[in-house]
Design a protein around this motif. Sequence first.
Motif, short mmCIF file in Angstrom:
data_model
loop_
_atom_site.label_atom_id
_atom_site.label_comp_id
_atom_site.label_asym_id
_atom_site.label_seq_id
_atom_site.Cartn_x
_atom_site.Cartn_y
_atom_site.Cartn_z
N ALA A 39 61.55 17.12 69.54
CA ALA A 39 60.72 16.07 68.96
C ALA A 39 59.77 16.67 67.92
O ALA A 39 59.10 17.66 68.20
CB ALA A 39 59.92 15.37 70.05
N ARG A 40 59.74 16.05 66.74
CA ARG A 40 58.82 16.54 65.71
C ARG A 40 57.39 16.26 66.15
O ARG A 40 57.04 15.15 66.52
CB ARG A 40 59.10 15.87 64.37
CG ARG A 40 58.26 16.47 63.25
CD ARG A 40 58.65 15.94 61.92
NE ARG A 40 58.04 14.61 61.78
CZ ARG A 40 58.07 13.91 60.66
NH1 ARG A 40 58.68 14.36 59.61
NH2 ARG A 40 57.51 12.72 60.62
N CYS A 41 56.55 17.30 66.06
CA CYS A 41 55.17 17.13 66.52
C CYS A 41 54.14 17.55 65.50
O CYS A 41 52.95 17.32 65.71
CB CYS A 41 54.95 17.89 67.82
SG CYS A 41 55.26 19.64 67.70
N CYS A 42 54.56 18.13 64.38
CA CYS A 42 53.58 18.60 63.41
C CYS A 42 54.25 18.79 62.04
O CYS A 42 55.39 19.24 61.96
CB CYS A 42 52.99 19.92 63.87
SG CYS A 42 51.74 20.61 62.78
N VAL A 43 53.52 18.43 60.99
CA VAL A 43 53.92 18.74 59.63
C VAL A 43 52.76 19.52 59.01
O VAL A 43 51.61 19.09 59.07
CB VAL A 43 54.21 17.47 58.81
CG1 VAL A 43 54.51 17.83 57.36
CG2 VAL A 43 55.37 16.70 59.42
N ILE A 44 53.07 20.68 58.46
CA ILE A 44 52.06 21.56 57.87
C ILE A 44 52.29 21.62 56.37
O ILE A 44 53.41 21.86 55.93
CB ILE A 44 52.15 22.97 58.47
CG1 ILE A 44 51.89 22.92 59.99
CG2 ILE A 44 51.19 23.93 57.79
CD1 ILE A 44 52.23 24.19 60.72
N LEU A 45 51.23 21.38 55.60
CA LEU A 45 51.32 21.47 54.15
C LEU A 45 50.56 22.70 53.68
O LEU A 45 49.41 22.93 54.10
CB LEU A 45 50.73 20.22 53.50
CG LEU A 45 51.39 18.90 53.89
CD1 LEU A 45 50.63 17.74 53.25
CD2 LEU A 45 52.84 18.89 53.49
N ILE A 46 51.18 23.47 52.82
CA ILE A 46 50.57 24.67 52.25
C ILE A 46 50.58 24.48 50.73
O ILE A 46 51.60 24.13 50.14
CB ILE A 46 51.38 25.94 52.62
CG1 ILE A 46 51.54 26.08 54.13
CG2 ILE A 46 50.75 27.18 52.00
CD1 ILE A 46 50.27 26.30 54.90
N THR A 47 49.44 24.72 50.09
CA THR A 47 49.35 24.50 48.64
C THR A 47 48.83 25.73 47.92
O THR A 47 48.11 26.56 48.49
CB THR A 47 48.43 23.31 48.32
OG1 THR A 47 47.13 23.59 48.82
CG2 THR A 47 48.95 22.02 48.92
N ARG A 48 49.22 25.83 46.65
CA ARG A 48 48.67 26.78 45.69
C ARG A 48 48.70 28.24 46.13
O ARG A 48 47.72 28.94 46.07
CB ARG A 48 47.27 26.37 45.28
CG ARG A 48 47.16 24.92 44.91
CD ARG A 48 46.66 24.50 43.58
NE ARG A 48 46.39 25.44 42.56
CZ ARG A 48 47.06 25.51 41.40
NH1 ARG A 48 48.05 24.69 41.18
NH2 ARG A 48 46.72 26.37 40.49
N GLN A 49 49.86 28.69 46.59
CA GLN A 49 50.01 30.09 46.98
C GLN A 49 50.61 30.88 45.80
O GLN A 49 51.43 30.35 45.05
CB GLN A 49 50.90 30.22 48.21
CG GLN A 49 50.30 29.57 49.45
CD GLN A 49 49.01 30.21 49.86
OE1 GLN A 49 48.91 31.41 50.08
NE2 GLN A 49 47.96 29.40 49.95
N PRO A 50 50.22 32.14 45.63
CA PRO A 50 50.65 32.90 44.46
C PRO A 50 52.10 33.35 44.47
O PRO A 50 52.65 33.67 43.41
CB PRO A 50 49.71 34.12 44.47
CG PRO A 50 49.32 34.27 45.91
CD PRO A 50 49.28 32.88 46.47
N SER A 51 52.75 33.35 45.65
CA SER A 51 54.14 33.82 45.72
C SER A 51 54.86 33.13 46.88
O SER A 51 54.24 32.54 47.76
CB SER A 51 54.19 35.34 45.91
OG SER A 51 53.70 35.67 47.21
#
Length: 75
Positions: A39-51
């Motif tokens: 069961a999906r329990c989390c969505v993580i967003l990551i922004t503006r990483q250099p690589s």
Amino acid sequence: MTAFLTNLDMQAGWGCSAELDLTADGVYDGRAELWHEGARCCVILITRQPSRDATLERVKFWVAHFIEDWSTRPR
């Protein structure tokens, strides 16, 4: 660009996949979905990483943090 994370150090019953995108600005964004026992329990967003590697490291950090928090919650 899509990367599937299969070698994370996760407890049994957990799964994760991530999509990474190189933006027009030359930085990376990512979105990871975390499942527990199917069961999906989390969505993580990551922004503006250099690589790409930096983005994957941030995903791994937040996935581990979420799993640790989830595992310590009273049931």
